[in-house]
Scaffold this motif. Structure first.
Motif, mmCIF file in Angstrom:
data_model
loop_
_atom_site.group_PDB
_atom_site.id
_atom_site.type_symbol
_atom_site.label_atom_id
_atom_site.label_comp_id
_atom_site.label_asym_id
_atom_site.label_seq_id
_atom_site.Cartn_x
_atom_site.Cartn_y
_atom_site.Cartn_z
ATOM 1 N N VAL A 1 0.838 -1.200 0.000
ATOM 2 C CA VAL A 1 0.000 0.000 0.000
ATOM 3 C C VAL A 1 0.872 1.249 0.000
ATOM 4 O O VAL A 1 0.607 2.215 -0.724
ATOM 5 C CB VAL A 1 -0.951 0.003 1.218
ATOM 6 C CG1 VAL A 1 -1.688 1.336 1.321
ATOM 7 C CG2 VAL A 1 -1.947 -1.151 1.116
ATOM 8 N N ALA B 1 -7.466 0.371 -1.887
ATOM 9 C CA ALA B 1 -7.032 -0.856 -2.559
ATOM 10 C C ALA B 1 -8.031 -1.291 -3.629
ATOM 11 O O ALA B 1 -7.643 -1.773 -4.704
ATOM 12 C CB ALA B 1 -6.828 -1.971 -1.542
ATOM 13 N N LEU C 1 -5.295 -3.330 -5.670
ATOM 14 C CA LEU C 1 -4.241 -3.938 -4.856
ATOM 15 C C LEU C 1 -4.772 -5.167 -4.122
ATOM 16 O O LEU C 1 -5.899 -5.158 -3.604
ATOM 17 C CB LEU C 1 -3.724 -2.935 -3.818
ATOM 18 C CG LEU C 1 -2.981 -1.698 -4.334
ATOM 19 C CD1 LEU C 1 -2.575 -0.832 -3.146
ATOM 20 C CD2 LEU C 1 -1.756 -2.091 -5.140
#
Length: 335
Positions: free
Chosen positions: A229, A297, A302
């Motif tokens: 992240v 995300a 992600l």
């Protein structure tokens, strides 16, 4: 002589202000509650946040922000994420009246709900750059209860302005509190925020009766997600291997002094989130941060399976045992 104003009289703000006072540096802590300021001045205690601590007699408190800020050289904000903008707006009005800029710092570990913005971004949006000479963040493995008891502690001060970081380093350093500096403000802030999510997960495992094997696995793989992240947000990967990342993750994910860990443990023992938050009586930063990181995300594509599982438990009422089983039976892969 350097003068410091600490804005926020919670456990962490009080511990930092007390540490500065012990260094014979003039420091005033601001509380939004007059009765709390009076307690610090008269009894040298802050019973609600640090019930076992006796505070340094030189530490002064006030409920008037102007009194704390007007002649300060360094202003350190230590308020919950949800209060940052309001406090920064009031601070901006006071700094606008001064002729000289201050060194501005914060020690808040969270991301703004909805915008996903870091604390320094929020501050920069509310306080004109002309009113401060540098912006820094204090992060690292540092529970307030241990700091105020003079346990050995090392932290990291992140700033793109070395002079600002060094000014803060000088007023904080002593034989039990050792601050380092780094130039990754972004990574330092993210490390301090993201580890709170993983700490909730660690507490959940303990609450469910799992041992240190499970905790170690969670913290290690959690660090992978933190770096993932952080990289996506533009931070330096190596920052997450230092005090602001790994160091803070270890202490927050393993210590009963951690609110996020305790909250997770209560969830693992069967309490619902609303009752956990009510019982805690203090802000659990990792709860809102989980929402912010999950949203980020999803937008960026992600893979953050641990954070996603914790999000499902916190916000979707997912069954903890089912989430653990899903994590442990995911397709096998290289580390």
């Amino acid at each position: 002589m350097t003068k410091v104003a600490v804005l926020g009289a919670g456990s962490w703000g009080t511990a930092l202000a007390n540490n500065i006072a012990a260094n014979n540096v003039e420091v005033t802590i601001w509380s939004h509650r007059a009765e709390q300021a009076a307690e610090i001045n008269q009894k040298h205690t802050n019973a609600h946040y640090l019930p076992k601590a006796k505070l340094h007699e030189a530490l002064k408190a006030t409920a008037d922000m102007a009194t704390a800020v007007n002649d300060a050289d360094i202003v350190l904000m230590v308020v919950p994420t949800k209060a940052v903008r309001q406090v920064a707006q009031e601070l901006a009005r006071l700094l606008d009246q001064r002729e000289t800029p201050v060194v501005l710092a914060h020690a808040t570990k969270g991301l703004e709900s909805g915008t996903h913005k870091r604390i320094s971004q929020m501050i920069a949006e509310e306080i004109p750059a002309k009113d401060y000479s540098g912006l820094a963040v204090i992060s690292g493995p540092s529970h307030a209860e241990d700091v105020v008891a003079h346990d050995l502690t090392a932290v990291s001060i992140g700033s793109t302005d070395l002079a600002a970081a060094q000014a803060l380093q000088k007023v904080l350093a002593n034989d039990h509190f050792r601050p380092y500096t780094n130039d990754d403000l972004l990574g330092s802030e993210l490390g301090g925020a993201l580890k709170n999510i993983i700490a909730i997960g660690s507490g959940i495992l303990v609450g469910k009766g799992y041992g240190v094997n499970a905790q170690a696995a969670l913290l290690t793989r959690g660090l992978v997600e933190m770096r993932r992240v952080g990289k996506a947000m533009g931070a330096q990967a190596e920052t997450f291997l230092g005090l602001a990342g790994l160091g803070d993750l270890i202490v927050t994910g393993m210590s009963p002094n951690s609110r996020n860990y305790r909250a997770g443990r209560s969830l693992g023992q069967g309490q619902d989130l609303a009752s956990v938050q009510a019982d805690m009586g203090m802000v659990i930063e990792g709860v809102n941060t989980t929402q912010a990181v999950y949203d980020f995300a999803q937008k960026e594509g992600l893979a953050i399976p641990l954070t996603t599982a914790i999000y499902q438990v916190l916000y979707q009422g997912a069954n903890i045992d089912s989430e653990i089983e899903t994590l442990m039976t995911r397709p096998l892969k290289n580390e």
